[in-house]
Design a protein around this motif. Structure first.
Motif: not given
Length: 649
Positions: A188-195, A199-202, A212-214, A228-231
């Motif tokens: 989960x920690x890796x996924x948090x970094x990925x998300x 997302x953050x730059x925009x 739409x997320x894929x 989805x939660x991060x966005x």
């Protein structure tokens, strides 16, 4: 519903496995029963209040001869699922025998809606019933799940809480069986970094709307739900809605992902994920006509995709537009990789689904191992994918993660971040971030996983990422796109055989005969295979040499010596200097001084791309001084003398 309550409920379910299944299943197989039973108990709790409405609607629809009943029954249930059997789970306790209990339970399972049937089939849950019945354990299992202390009803546990309980169970089972966990579950920690990278730059500039997320290798679906939660968190002041899409070939993990979404009350999203052995993302793309705003994946590393390749017509016959594209003047530019490792094809799959007509475009975050940075020769699929990505200015950054961050491997891993709407400062650039030293050790190893990314670690990585070319060069470096490219140039030498005649032009058959009868001789004349028309311009660098033929100076081509054929990698950034190209400058400087008769076969020149983290972030260790080495030698000699004295004494 707080996390403590979720943990307590997960522990109660976990205890059922130990109480009922200990002598029936090995520990790693508990989840084959517990996960589907957890899903069934929750769905049963949700459907209890509308049971009679569903049965009445079913009776009406049957009487009217209506075959397509799914939408109407969902409406009657007030949910995206339903059960048309005569039973609720509590009704099953009235069975008089184990056989009757099994028959009633099977009827109960058969009554669920098609989307739940898909979950049960991929869990292969019905296959567990003979064993449970024979051991007289099915009734005990049902009783345990009906215990009032395990209240999974909506009145005490909302959808988010239920999803958290289910995810906690999945996490425990994955960690219990950590060798397999790494194949299907990204920490989960890796996924948090990925998300956040995605997302953050925009986040500040993203317009209100539906996105739409894929995930093309979704495993248990954790990446999509965290994304989805991060966005939602990053855009909480905006009107943003999301739809999730995913594909997963492993039946059990697909079932977990679909069940997780249904348990969270997101049944519509559950309808948008496809899975099972027949749904390989590479050979059976379930979303071939769709484009997505945000995409992320953790594809399998080093896994053969030969079966997919054969289904698609074989390596040289693949025409899938995801993997055969138009690039650099080549309408059939192949991104098809070696059959031994298909991980980069998952990246090509995501790129093919990028939106090009929207303001925000598309962003991608995907995990790869180190081989994706450099494997594949120039012109081969892996290198072509890197070339396609970089020359189209899609690659924003690559982040090197700490070792031993995953459950079943300690290998190096990297997050690739792509965008087709780069910030102005990032256009034409690629950022490399070395985050290998930013981690927090675990108190107890989980398989190969001995560390994690804490919130502070993630903040440090994000700070370096956002700083871009102003970041500390020890951990972040920025390059021009062309810095990763090179020409692979074929270098040829003339064939020289003993007995060859000076100035004679040999026919192909004569050359073959001479090869069979003569040995190579460095002092022999080069064998001429072709004479060009008068007026042809000599170009020794590219194999057009002037020599005497029948007493006249002619431009000729020599037969190449295959044993001396070689190649050179020449950076795209090589300076031409006073010559016609960087290639020519390099050959004149690095090759001709050593082999004056060499030439370049232009027809074989190919462009390749590779990314070398090791070279860019290598920190050489200072060599020890001679005085330090002498001191150590003297100490060893003294120690040896003392030992000898003790032995002799």
């Amino acid at each position: 519903m707080n996390s403590t309550t979720n943990q307590r409920l997960a522990q109660l379910i976990w205890n059922i496995a130990d109480d009922v299944l200990r002598d029936l299943y090995v520990r790693g197989k508990y989840r084959d029963v517990i996960l589907p039973m957890t899903v069934l108990r929750r769905l049963d709790s949700v459907l209890g209040t509308t049971k009679q409405e569903v049965l009445s609607r079913k009776e009406s629809l049957d009487a009217a001869g209506i075959l397509n009943q799914d939408a109407a029954l969902r409406q009657a249930a007030g949910q995206d699922f339903y059960n048309t059997s005569l039973f609720l789970m509590k009704d099953l306790r009235s069975a008089n025998s184990q056989m009757q209990l099994r028959q009633n339970f099977e009827a109960y399972l058969d009554g669920f809606s098609p989307n739940v049937q898909e979950i049960l089939e991929n869990f292969e849950f019905r296959n567990q019933l003979p064993r449970l019945t024979k051991a007289d354990a099915l009734g005990t299992l049902i009783e345990k799940f009906l215990d009032p202390t395990l209240d999974l009803s909506p009145s005490s546990l909302d959808n988010h809480g239920m999803g958290s309980v289910f995810e906690e169970l999945v996490r425990r089972f994955n960690e219990e069986n950590n060798e397999e966990a790494g194949e299907h579950w990204t920490p989960r920690d890796v996924v948090k970094l990925m998300t956040r990278l995605m997302f953050e730059p925009i986040a500040d500039s993203i317009p209100d709307g539906t996105y739409l997320l894929y995930d093309g290798a979704m495993g248990t679906g954790g990446m999509l739900t965290v994304a989805e939660d991060t966005l939602t968190e990053l855009t909480k002041d905006k009107k943003i809605s999301t739809h999730l899409y995913g594909q997963e070939i492993n039946a059990e993990t697909f079932a977990i992902a679909k069940a997780d979404l249904i348990l969270k009350g997101d049944g519509r999203a559950a309808d948008n994920i496809k899975g099972g052995p027949e749904f390989s993302t590479l050979s059976n793309d379930a979303f071939s006509n769709m484009e997505f705003d945000f995409m992320l994946s953790n594809p399998p590393y080093g896994k053969s995709w030969k079966t997919d390749q054969e289904r698609m017509g074989g390596g040289k016959n693949i025409t899938d537009p995801r993997f055969v594209v138009n690039h650099a003047g080549d309408s059939e530019f192949s991104l098809v990789t070696r059959s031994s490792d298909g991980q980069m094809l998952f990246l090509a799959n995501l790129i093919a689904k990028m939106k090009n007509s929207t303001v925000a475009g598309s962003r991608i975050a995907e995990i790869h191992n180190g081989s994706s940075l450099f494997t594949g020769d120039a012109g081969q699929g892996e290198s072509n994918i890197r070339r396609y990505v970089i020359e189209n200015d899609l690659l924003e950054a690559i982040v090197a993660l700490p070792l031993s961050l995953f459950y079943n491997t300690g290998i190096a891993t990297y997050v690739w971040v792509l965008s087709n709407r780069k910030q102005e400062r990032r256009k034409g650039k690629v950022q490399l971030v070395d985050a290998t030293k930013w981690f927090t050790p675990l108190r107890k190893n989980l398989g190969s996983k001995n560390c994690e990314l804490s919130d502070d670690n993630i903040e440090t990585i994000m700070k370096a990422f956002h700083s871009f070319d102003e970041a500390d060069p020890e951990v972040s470096k920025t390059f021009n796109n062309a810095d990763f490219g090179y020409y692979k140039v074929a270098i040829e030498r003339p064939l020289r055989l003993a007995g060859a005649e000076t100035g004679r032009v040999y026919k192909a058959a004569e050359i073959r005969a001479l090869k069979e009868s003569s040995a190579r001789a460095d002092d022999a004349p080069a064998i001429i295979k072709k004479v060009h028309k008068p007026g042809t311009t000599a170009d020794p660098l590219h194999g057009l040499f002037e020599t005497l033929v029948d007493g006249r100076v002619r431009v000729v081509e020599y037969e190449r010596d295959t044993d001396l054929s070689d190649s050179e990698q020449i950076p795209l950034t090589e300076s031409a200097g006073d010559y016609g190209s960087g290639i020519e400058a390099f050959i004149r400087r690095e090759v001709l001084p050593h082999t004056p008769d060499a030439w370049v076969d232009k027809s074989k020149t190919k462009t390749g791309y590779e990314v070398s983290f090791t070279r860019h972030f290598y920190k050489p260790t200072s060599m020890r001084s001679l005085d330090e080495i002498r001191s150590d030698i003297r100490d060893l000699e003294a120690e040896t003398d003392n030992l000898l004295s003790e032995i002799v004494g």
